[in-house]
Motif scaffolding. Structure first.
Motif, PDB file in Angstrom:
ATOM      1  N   GLN A  91       6.048   5.224  -6.172  1.00 43.51           N
ATOM      2  CA  GLN A  91       6.708   6.492  -6.497  1.00 43.51           C
ATOM      3  C   GLN A  91       7.586   7.009  -5.363  1.00 43.51           C
ATOM      4  O   GLN A  91       8.454   7.869  -5.574  1.00 43.51           O
TER       5      GLN A  91
ATOM      6  N   ASN B 239       0.499  11.044  -0.853  1.00 41.38           N
ATOM      7  CA  ASN B 239      -0.040  10.432  -2.082  1.00 41.38           C
ATOM      8  C   ASN B 239      -0.323  11.463  -3.169  1.00 41.38           C
ATOM      9  O   ASN B 239      -1.230  11.287  -3.990  1.00 41.38           O
ATOM     10  N   ASP B 240       0.433  12.527  -3.180  1.00 44.57           N
ATOM     11  CA  ASP B 240       0.327  13.538  -4.239  1.00 44.57           C
ATOM     12  C   ASP B 240       1.521  13.359  -5.167  1.00 44.57           C
ATOM     13  O   ASP B 240       2.653  13.685  -4.823  1.00 44.57           O
ATOM     14  N   PHE B 241       1.261  12.825  -6.365  1.00 45.08           N
ATOM     15  CA  PHE B 241       2.328  12.538  -7.311  1.00 45.08           C
ATOM     16  C   PHE B 241       2.353  13.527  -8.475  1.00 45.08           C
ATOM     17  O   PHE B 241       3.023  13.299  -9.477  1.00 45.08           O
TER      18      PHE B 241
ATOM     19  N   LEU C 267       4.751  13.119  -1.795  1.00 43.19           N
ATOM     20  CA  LEU C 267       4.669  11.674  -2.000  1.00 43.19           C
ATOM     21  C   LEU C 267       4.058  10.986  -0.787  1.00 43.19           C
ATOM     22  O   LEU C 267       3.249  10.068  -0.920  1.00 43.19           O
ATOM     23  N   GLN C 268       4.431  11.438   0.398  1.00 44.89           N
ATOM     24  CA  GLN C 268       3.876  10.847   1.616  1.00 44.89           C
ATOM     25  C   GLN C 268       2.384  11.125   1.756  1.00 44.89           C
ATOM     26  O   GLN C 268       1.672  10.381   2.427  1.00 44.89           O
TER      27      GLN C 268
ATOM     28  N   ASN D  61       0.814  -1.212   0.000  1.00 46.09           N
ATOM     29  CA  ASN D  61       0.000   0.000   0.000  1.00 46.09           C
ATOM     30  C   ASN D  61       0.849   1.263   0.000  1.00 46.09           C
ATOM     31  O   ASN D  61       0.327   2.370   0.013  1.00 46.09           O
TER      32      ASN D  61
ATOM     33  N   PRO E 129       2.989   3.695  -2.073  1.00 45.39           N
ATOM     34  CA  PRO E 129       3.135   4.000  -3.504  1.00 45.39           C
ATOM     35  C   PRO E 129       4.563   3.771  -3.981  1.00 45.39           C
ATOM     36  O   PRO E 129       5.526   4.158  -3.322  1.00 45.39           O
TER      37      PRO E 129
END
Length: 558
Positions: free
Chosen positions: A275, A364-366, A361-362, A271, A273
């Motif tokens: 990235q 969940n914004d890529f 990233l932490q 779970n 990501p």
């Protein structure tokens, strides 16, 4: 000794606050104080002297480096230095050593790609240097093409183990620093195979040597790859070769923060990501850019001092002209001095970028990841190429004396020039940037706005039509004029390359055919990034107002 007295006279003619400039260069007062303290600590300790380095044979050179690295670690423990202080101390020791890859790649790889359980197990050992790690990715047959690596890691469900194997000569791990003589462990990158299927390249923690007698473990063959370019230089590092013959490791030694293999041999995307692993890459590349400014500044400092002391021709009353007073010398030297500052400022900005990307990233914004990847790849390529060329130019600026090892320039060049290849071949990286730029241009009509360092492409229509209004040389000193010129050049090159690519039925054929032109467009874009950060930093008219850390983020066009 006569020449030595010239430098105080030259320094007395300064027209800026030197103390304030030191803070600007360091990035903050705190950073300056840490660097100054560690520099004095190293300079005052005879154990760190390096006068005879270029005259030592390889065996003596390596032993000397082992001694220094061990002594540095002892001092770090005795003085209870922080991680920041320890990093600066190692920097000022100024000697490539096995500790570089341990702290610079092995530890970050575990932090970025290991699970919490793996980090809790391995990081305390690494932090105390009870194990010494290296980073075994590059192979004899593959470097930049990571997906082409040949080393295999085949899962054996009966024993719950991975079998690490080198199936070919070209699958030999080649170049890892610290591998040849010192490292006890490595993060090894290999092709994951489960149930007869391949699942790409992944990282594995592999013990290489016994912690009792330091001998290679069964199935592992290790050696030093020999002398490298230059006197001293990277010959202090035990770059190595490594092969595996069906070496077994527990399943839990695969780095599984992002991708996991179950007890039954099933591959599961965690779970977390995938990235997130790019955060480590951004960190490494921003470090490389910062190192570029440091290496370039050293070369420029040597060449500038030499130019001030050296006198040639133009004798009047028996006193010849200082070399630094010749316009031809200034024309070659001063742009390199400016570049050192520019790279320093863009390196500071990249620290902010790394923090920003990590936080996104932490969460969940890529959204900014592709742009950040292209930005760091391009700046790594641009700054390392420019710095390697500049060090050589500084050697030439010092005439015959620059060719002497005593000048410091030959060794500096030999130590630095590998940066043009490691962590991504510079031309390959520029082609990655070019792909991103072409894609950005192709999406302009879709309503998707370019962001970050590509935001200027959102004004591509205006930039395609704008005309330079410069009337005098002084006009080029206006930040807005400089930025517009670089923006217009980059935008026009990007659009032209995208248009030319669209004429090919197969985009990949077009990319291969136009690769040289695409590299030029990528360079123009990266130069714009550097100029934008440099313009912002140098716009602080009063350096006393810049004693605090810079205001982030810096935007294009400020």
């Amino acid at each position: 000794m006569e020449g030595v007295d010239i430098l105080p006279h030259e320094r007395s003619k300064k027209q800026f606050d030197v103390d304030a400039m030191k803070i600007v260069w360091a990035g903050s007062r705190h950073a300056f104080e840490v660097s100054d303290r560690m520099a004095r600590l190293v300079a005052s300790d005879p154990a760190f002297q390096k006068d005879n380095r270029s005259r030592l044979g390889r065996k003596e050179l390596f032993k000397n480096t082992l001694r220094k690295a061990t002594y540095a670690w002892k001092r770090i423990i005795e003085l209870r230095l922080t991680e920041e202080e320890a990093g600066r101390l190692r920097f000022f020791v100024d000697e490539p050593a096995f500790t570089d890859l341990h702290w610079g790649m092995f530890v970050p790889a575990i932090k970025g790609q290991g699970t919490e359980e793996q980090q809790q197990k391995w990081l305390p050992l690494a932090y105390k240097m009870q194990i010494i790690g290296c980073y075994a990715q590059t192979e004899l047959g593959h470097g930049s093409n990571v997906q082409g690596l040949e080393t295999t890691a085949t899962f054996d469900p009966d024993k719950d183990e991975f079998v690490i194997h080198s199936p070919t000569l070209t699958s030999s791990k080649w170049w890892p620093g610290g591998l040849g003589k010192v490292s006890t462990h490595a993060v090894v990158y290999a092709r994951l195979i489960t149930n007869g299927e391949e699942h790409g390249v992944h990282g594995f923690i592999v013990q290489l040597r016994s912690l009792d007698d330091h001998m290679p473990l069964p199935g592992i063959t290790i050696g030093d790859i020999g002398m490298k370019f230059g006197n001293g230089a990277y010959n202090t590092m035990d770059n190595g070769v490594l092969t595996f013959h069906h070496v077994r490791i527990p399943r839990n030694q695969m780095l599984m923060r992002v991708f996991q293999v179950t007890r039954e041999g099933k591959c599961v995307q965690s779970n977390v990501p995938r990235q997130l692993i790019y955060g480590t890459m951004v960190f490494v590349r921003q470090t490389i850019v910062a190192d570029a400014s440091s290496a370039l500044s050293r070369a420029v400092c040597i060449a500038t001092r030499y130019s001030a002391v050296r006198r040639q021709f133009g004798s009047q009353d028996g006193v010849e002209t200082q070399v630094i007073d010749y316009k031809t010398q200034q024309n070659r030297l001063f742009p390199l001095l400016a570049s050192a500052y520019a790279f320093r400022f863009v390196g500071e900005w990249l620290k902010w970028l790394y923090t920003d990307v990590t936080q996104r990233l932490q969460a969940n914004d890529f959204s900014t990841l592709p742009e950040a990847h292209a930005c760091t790849a391009g700046l790594k390529s641009l700054t390392t190429t420019a710095t390697a060329d500049a060090i050589e130019e500084c050697r030439k600026l010092c005439g015959g004396h620059g060719y002497l090892c005593a000048s410091g320039l030959p060794e500096l060049f030999a130590v630095y020039v590998p940066a043009c290849t490691y962590e991504g071949d510079n031309v390959v990286l520029l082609l990655q940037v070019a792909r991103f730029l072409v894609k950005t241009v192709s999406q302009l009509g879709s309503g998707k706005e370019p962001i970050g360092t590509t935001a200027y492409l959102g004004r591509v229509q205006d930039l395609m039509q704008c005309r330079c209004e410069v009337q005098t040389a002084e006009d080029w000193l206006k930040p807005s004029v400089m930025l517009e010129a670089f923006e217009a050049r980059s935008a026009r090159m990007c659009v032209a390359r995208a248009q030319n690519l669209s004429k090919f039925a197969n985009p990949e054929d077009g990319f291969a055919e136009l690769s040289a032109d695409l590299v030029e467009a990528a360079v123009a874009h990266c130069q714009l990034i550097v100029v934008s950060k440099y313009v912002y930093s140098s716009s602080c008219a009063n350096l006393k107002t810049c004693r605090v850390r810079f205001n982030y983020p810096w935007t294009m066009g400020v």
